[in-house]
Design an enzyme around this catalytic site. Sequence first.
Site, mmCIF file in Angstrom:
data_model
loop_
_atom_site.group_PDB
_atom_site.id
_atom_site.type_symbol
_atom_site.label_atom_id
_atom_site.label_comp_id
_atom_site.label_asym_id
_atom_site.label_seq_id
_atom_site.Cartn_x
_atom_site.Cartn_y
_atom_site.Cartn_z
ATOM 1 C CE1 TYR A 1 36.426 39.941 39.344
ATOM 2 C CE2 TYR A 1 37.471 38.742 41.133
ATOM 3 C CZ TYR A 1 37.568 39.564 40.030
ATOM 4 O OH TYR A 1 38.802 39.995 39.603
ATOM 5 C CE LYS B 1 38.068 37.732 36.920
ATOM 6 N NZ LYS B 1 38.685 38.124 35.645
#
Length: 240
Positions: A147, A151
Amino acid sequence: MARVALVTGGTRGIGEAISKALKAAGYSVAATYGGNDEAAKKFTDETGIATYKWSVADYAASKDGLAKVEADLGPIDVVVANAGITRDAPFHKMTPDQWQEVIDTNLTGVFNTVHPVWPGMRERKFGRVIVISSINGQKGQFGQVNYAATKAGDLGIVKSLAQEGARFGITANAICPGYIATEMVMAVPEKVREAIISQIPTGRLGEPEEIARCVVFLASDDATFVNGSTISANGAQFFV
Ligand SMILES: NC(=O)c1ccc[n+]([C@@H]2O[C@H](COP(=O)([O-])OP(=O)(O)OC[C@H]3O[C@@H](n4cnc5c(N)ncnc54)[C@H](OP(=O)(O)O)[C@@H]3O)[C@@H](O)[C@H]2O)c1
């Protein structure tokens, strides 16, 4: 005529608040989702905002879906790449599937959403690209190698797009929310949530509407000179 705004993952959570805020600000809004038909129907019943279903991880489906939105509402002026997922695991237990699914949705999904509408924005000499990144893309997070990588990558996308789009009247910016009270965060065990809140100097989770107001600003003519930037909305939890 009202400007057209598209919000991926615009039917639930932060995206739902963004769709509603853009509508309230006078935009003609389309909200996409990936699979939860029930939530999408409830959202349309409540808001009157049209929804469209495709996976942002699929380039061909995104291209076709975006063309359908443009046929229905007109050229997309504002694109909010918000759809995102987590598949958390400590790195030694993270599977290639968990890695790939998050990359496909959170990183490639941004490419798939912006790339098809980019030529039209260049031609019309106006565009707003707004990507919903995350505090964990800025600081990293235990159990979120996948993740955090996506990002952080999203921030690279907007900084590069800003340089390419500036002379065409296009801005590209990111918002890095801290922990926001959506299903994604409310799904974690209460003890973990309390531990999270204890690390936020403001002493509470953020509200989806607080992120939506940042989007409305970045989409507006007031934000013409704000390009390639990242707004951190995290209750003073982390500073870049
Ligand atoms: N919540 C937080 O604290 C927080 C903090 C920082 C950043 N963020 C970021 O903010 C964004 C929104 O988060 P959220 O908490 O609002 O999430 P959420 O409540 O889980 O909603 C996610 C939305 O994205 C859609 N979606 C997921 N995968 C998709 C796919 N492959 N194709 C199309 N749509 C897809 C979902 O559609 P369905 O309804 O069909 O599943 C849903 O509409 C994400 O990018 C997330 O990483 C969230």
